[in-house]
Design a protein around this motif. Structure first.
Motif, PDB file in Angstrom:
ATOM      1  N   LEU A 130     -11.727  -1.180 -34.834  1.00 18.20           N
ATOM      2  CA  LEU A 130     -12.803  -0.629 -34.016  1.00 18.20           C
ATOM      3  C   LEU A 130     -12.709  -1.112 -32.572  1.00 18.20           C
ATOM      4  O   LEU A 130     -12.994  -0.353 -31.638  1.00 18.20           O
ATOM      5  CB  LEU A 130     -14.161  -0.985 -34.613  1.00 18.20           C
ATOM      6  CG  LEU A 130     -14.468  -0.379 -35.991  1.00 18.20           C
ATOM      7  CD1 LEU A 130     -15.862  -0.781 -36.452  1.00 18.20           C
ATOM      8  CD2 LEU A 130     -14.323   1.132 -35.985  1.00 18.20           C
ATOM      9  N   ASP A 131     -12.319  -2.360 -32.382  1.00 16.31           N
ATOM     10  CA  ASP A 131     -12.119  -2.866 -31.022  1.00 16.31           C
ATOM     11  C   ASP A 131     -11.007  -2.094 -30.315  1.00 16.31           C
ATOM     12  O   ASP A 131     -11.099  -1.788 -29.117  1.00 16.31           O
ATOM     13  CB  ASP A 131     -11.777  -4.360 -31.040  1.00 16.31           C
ATOM     14  CG  ASP A 131     -12.993  -5.237 -31.306  1.00 16.31           C
ATOM     15  OD1 ASP A 131     -14.131  -4.722 -31.228  1.00 16.31           O
ATOM     16  OD2 ASP A 131     -12.800  -6.431 -31.585  1.00 16.31           O
ATOM     17  N   TRP A 134     -12.367   1.304 -29.398  1.00 14.33           N
ATOM     18  CA  TRP A 134     -13.295   1.180 -28.267  1.00 14.33           C
ATOM     19  C   TRP A 134     -12.514   1.073 -26.963  1.00 14.33           C
ATOM     20  O   TRP A 134     -12.820   1.755 -25.982  1.00 14.33           O
ATOM     21  CB  TRP A 134     -14.196  -0.037 -28.460  1.00 14.33           C
ATOM     22  CG  TRP A 134     -15.151  -0.236 -27.324  1.00 14.33           C
ATOM     23  CD1 TRP A 134     -14.901  -0.880 -26.134  1.00 14.33           C
ATOM     24  CD2 TRP A 134     -16.499   0.239 -27.236  1.00 14.33           C
ATOM     25  NE1 TRP A 134     -16.012  -0.851 -25.328  1.00 14.33           N
ATOM     26  CE2 TRP A 134     -17.005  -0.169 -25.981  1.00 14.33           C
ATOM     27  CE3 TRP A 134     -17.327   0.940 -28.103  1.00 14.33           C
ATOM     28  CZ2 TRP A 134     -18.305   0.115 -25.573  1.00 14.33           C
ATOM     29  CZ3 TRP A 134     -18.623   1.230 -27.693  1.00 14.33           C
ATOM     30  CH2 TRP A 134     -19.100   0.822 -26.454  1.00 14.33           C
ATOM     31  N   SER A 137     -11.110   4.351 -25.885  1.00 15.31           N
ATOM     32  CA  SER A 137     -12.007   5.498 -25.771  1.00 15.31           C
ATOM     33  C   SER A 137     -13.164   5.335 -24.798  1.00 15.31           C
ATOM     34  O   SER A 137     -13.601   6.327 -24.194  1.00 15.31           O
ATOM     35  CB  SER A 137     -12.594   5.818 -27.155  1.00 15.31           C
ATOM     36  OG  SER A 137     -11.588   5.985 -28.115  1.00 15.31           O
ATOM     37  N   HIS A 138     -13.707   4.127 -24.657  1.00 15.07           N
ATOM     38  CA  HIS A 138     -14.998   4.014 -23.988  1.00 15.07           C
ATOM     39  C   HIS A 138     -14.936   4.411 -22.514  1.00 15.07           C
ATOM     40  O   HIS A 138     -15.811   5.145 -22.022  1.00 15.07           O
ATOM     41  CB  HIS A 138     -15.554   2.602 -24.123  1.00 15.07           C
ATOM     42  CG  HIS A 138     -16.909   2.443 -23.495  1.00 15.07           C
ATOM     43  ND1 HIS A 138     -17.974   3.240 -23.835  1.00 15.07           N
ATOM     44  CD2 HIS A 138     -17.365   1.601 -22.528  1.00 15.07           C
ATOM     45  CE1 HIS A 138     -19.039   2.892 -23.131  1.00 15.07           C
ATOM     46  NE2 HIS A 138     -18.694   1.916 -22.327  1.00 15.07           N
ATOM     47  N   SER A 141     -14.673   8.039 -22.043  1.00 13.63           N
ATOM     48  CA  SER A 141     -15.836   8.711 -22.635  1.00 13.63           C
ATOM     49  C   SER A 141     -16.907   9.016 -21.600  1.00 13.63           C
ATOM     50  O   SER A 141     -17.647  10.002 -21.734  1.00 13.63           O
ATOM     51  CB  SER A 141     -16.432   7.860 -23.763  1.00 13.63           C
ATOM     52  OG  SER A 141     -15.600   7.874 -24.894  1.00 13.63           O
ATOM     53  N   SER A 163     -17.494   2.450 -33.557  1.00 13.79           N
ATOM     54  CA  SER A 163     -18.546   1.591 -32.997  1.00 13.79           C
ATOM     55  C   SER A 163     -19.249   2.226 -31.803  1.00 13.79           C
ATOM     56  O   SER A 163     -19.940   1.555 -31.048  1.00 13.79           O
ATOM     57  CB  SER A 163     -17.976   0.225 -32.607  1.00 13.79           C
ATOM     58  OG  SER A 163     -16.919   0.357 -31.678  1.00 13.79           O
ATOM     59  N   PRO A 165     -18.084   4.418 -28.951  1.00  9.75           N
ATOM     60  CA  PRO A 165     -17.688   4.506 -27.540  1.00  9.75           C
ATOM     61  C   PRO A 165     -18.198   5.771 -26.849  1.00  9.75           C
ATOM     62  O   PRO A 165     -18.672   5.707 -25.705  1.00  9.75           O
ATOM     63  CB  PRO A 165     -16.155   4.474 -27.586  1.00  9.75           C
ATOM     64  CG  PRO A 165     -15.787   4.785 -29.000  1.00  9.75           C
ATOM     65  CD  PRO A 165     -16.909   4.275 -29.830  1.00  9.75           C
ATOM     66  N   HIS A 190     -20.979  -3.035 -37.201  1.00  7.29           N
ATOM     67  CA  HIS A 190     -20.314  -3.049 -35.898  1.00  7.29           C
ATOM     68  C   HIS A 190     -21.015  -2.097 -34.931  1.00  7.29           C
ATOM     69  O   HIS A 190     -21.174  -2.411 -33.741  1.00  7.29           O
ATOM     70  CB  HIS A 190     -18.838  -2.670 -36.061  1.00  7.29           C
ATOM     71  CG  HIS A 190     -18.074  -3.608 -36.947  1.00  7.29           C
ATOM     72  ND1 HIS A 190     -17.449  -4.735 -36.464  1.00  7.29           N
ATOM     73  CD2 HIS A 190     -17.858  -3.601 -38.293  1.00  7.29           C
ATOM     74  CE1 HIS A 190     -16.862  -5.380 -37.458  1.00  7.29           C
ATOM     75  NE2 HIS A 190     -17.108  -4.713 -38.579  1.00  7.29           N
ATOM     76  N   ARG A 194     -23.027  -3.092 -31.461  1.00  8.46           N
ATOM     77  CA  ARG A 194     -22.667  -2.476 -30.185  1.00  8.46           C
ATOM     78  C   ARG A 194     -23.892  -1.818 -29.544  1.00  8.46           C
ATOM     79  O   ARG A 194     -24.100  -1.912 -28.326  1.00  8.46           O
ATOM     80  CB  ARG A 194     -21.564  -1.445 -30.404  1.00  8.46           C
ATOM     81  CG  ARG A 194     -20.929  -0.922 -29.144  1.00  8.46           C
ATOM     82  CD  ARG A 194     -20.003  -1.930 -28.483  1.00  8.46           C
ATOM     83  NE  ARG A 194     -18.752  -2.088 -29.194  1.00  8.46           N
ATOM     84  CZ  ARG A 194     -17.709  -2.781 -28.743  1.00  8.46           C
ATOM     85  NH1 ARG A 194     -17.793  -3.390 -27.572  1.00  8.46           N
ATOM     86  NH2 ARG A 194     -16.604  -2.903 -29.444  1.00  8.46           N
TER      87      ARG A 194
END
Length: 327
Positions: A130-131, A134, A137-138, A141, A163, A165, A190, A194
């Motif tokens: 997930l990290d 993120w 993607s974040h 995004s 999570s 993003p 998670h 977040r």
């Protein structure tokens, strides 16, 4: 190989965390501060310097210009989580390419775990994956949320949203929006953490489920952020039909993916990840036209493509109103 492993080792042993707080230091001082072997560290620092990650002047090492956002954990562009995923997960699975070339993917995968079983084998693995997602993607995004123009929507359903993003970026850009991340139960803690970190606990919630077995939560906008490239065309078509059923009349579906050029000649990042999808998942990357065709097949209309300044773009489909006319 050496560049990727050197980046990963430097991150894990605190080199980048130290250099984001200090303007630069000698290998001796760095080794003492990080409690690592000086000779080994200096060899690592020289590799990073040769690759252009660090500047080395007068025996002092510092981050090269433009590098900090990607190695600083406090920056939304931080990429070392993805590098950790490459070293810890992708490298081992990439050896499967040999079998794929010799006997084909189906035979190579026969009897093995499903694509996400190993990634979700325990909470540590889930967190690392997930990290990584993120980090990839974040940052983009925020631009994708702006391109989607979600001001007219009230309920976003982020399918396989990890999570969060995209949800976090969308909620920060559109204050009237609420979002539900729909993902496997292991993701829940998670996502909750977040949401709290970003002050969104009252607008970002989680619904556990399996999108192969369970219906999708209803909403006026359903998003697939880097999900469909994990699966073959038949599976994508089935998921988009589910999205059509869950999408309120007049709503939309968003597909966010790397896109191949129409002639399949690139871009490089898409070509690389297309090969990675082959050995890590059951999917592939597609052209914008292929996604538009999948949307039409699922019942969505008025397909559109909105390209970002990065390597991930937006494909949009609309669900007709109750009367069957307009959006």
């Amino acid at each position: 190989m050496y560049a990727t492993h050197a980046l990963n080792a430097a991150d894990r042993h605190g080199v980048f965390a130290y250099l984001t707080r200090h303007s630069g230091d000698t290998a001796e001082k760095l080794a003492a501060a990080l409690a690592v072997d000086e000779d080994s560290l200096e060899r690592l620092l020289r590799v990073l310097s040769a690759f252009g990650i660090l500047d080395a002047e007068g025996g002092r090492y510092a981050l090269a210009a433009g590098v900090r956002p990607y190695v600083d954990r406090e920056d939304p562009r931080f990429l070392m989580g993805f590098v950790d995923h490459l070293v810890g997960d992708t490298t081992g699975r990439f050896a499967r390419l040999d079998g794929c070339l010799r006997v084909g993917k189906a035979e190579t995968d026969r009897g093995g775990p499903a694509p996400f079983e190993s990634l979700y084998r325990d909470d540590e693995s889930v967190g690392r994956f997930l990290d990584a997602m993120w980090g990839l993607s974040h940052h983009i995004s925020h631009e994708l949320a702006a391109l989607a123009d979600l001001g007219g929507h009230r309920r976003l359903v982020d399918v396989g949203g990890a999570s969060g993003p995209f949800s976090v970026a969308a909620l920060k850009a559109f204050p009237e929006l609420r979002s539900t991340v729909f993902d496997l139960p292991q993701v829940g803690p998670h996502l909750t953490a977040r949401a709290a970190d970003h002050g969104l606990a009252d607008r970002l919630d989680f619904t556990p489920g399996d999108f192969f077995r369970d219906p999708l939560p209803p909403g006026d906008c359903l998003a697939f952020g880097y999900i469909l490239s994990d699966w073959d065309d038949e599976t994508c078509a089935a998921l988009l039909r589910k999205a059509h059923e869950a999408c309120l009349p007049g709503g939309r579906v968003l597909i966010m993916e790397r896109l191949f050029d129409d002639d399949l000649g690139g871009p490089l990042a898409t070509s690389v990840m297309n090969l990675s999808m082959h050995v890590e998942t059951e999917g592939r990357h597609r052209t914008a036209g292929e996604y538009l065709e999948l949307l039409r097949g699922a019942g969505f209309t008025d397909g559109a493509v909105r390209r970002s300044t990065g390597d991930k773009h937006l494909v949009i489909g609309h669900r007709r109103t109750e009367s069957g006319t307009g959006r």
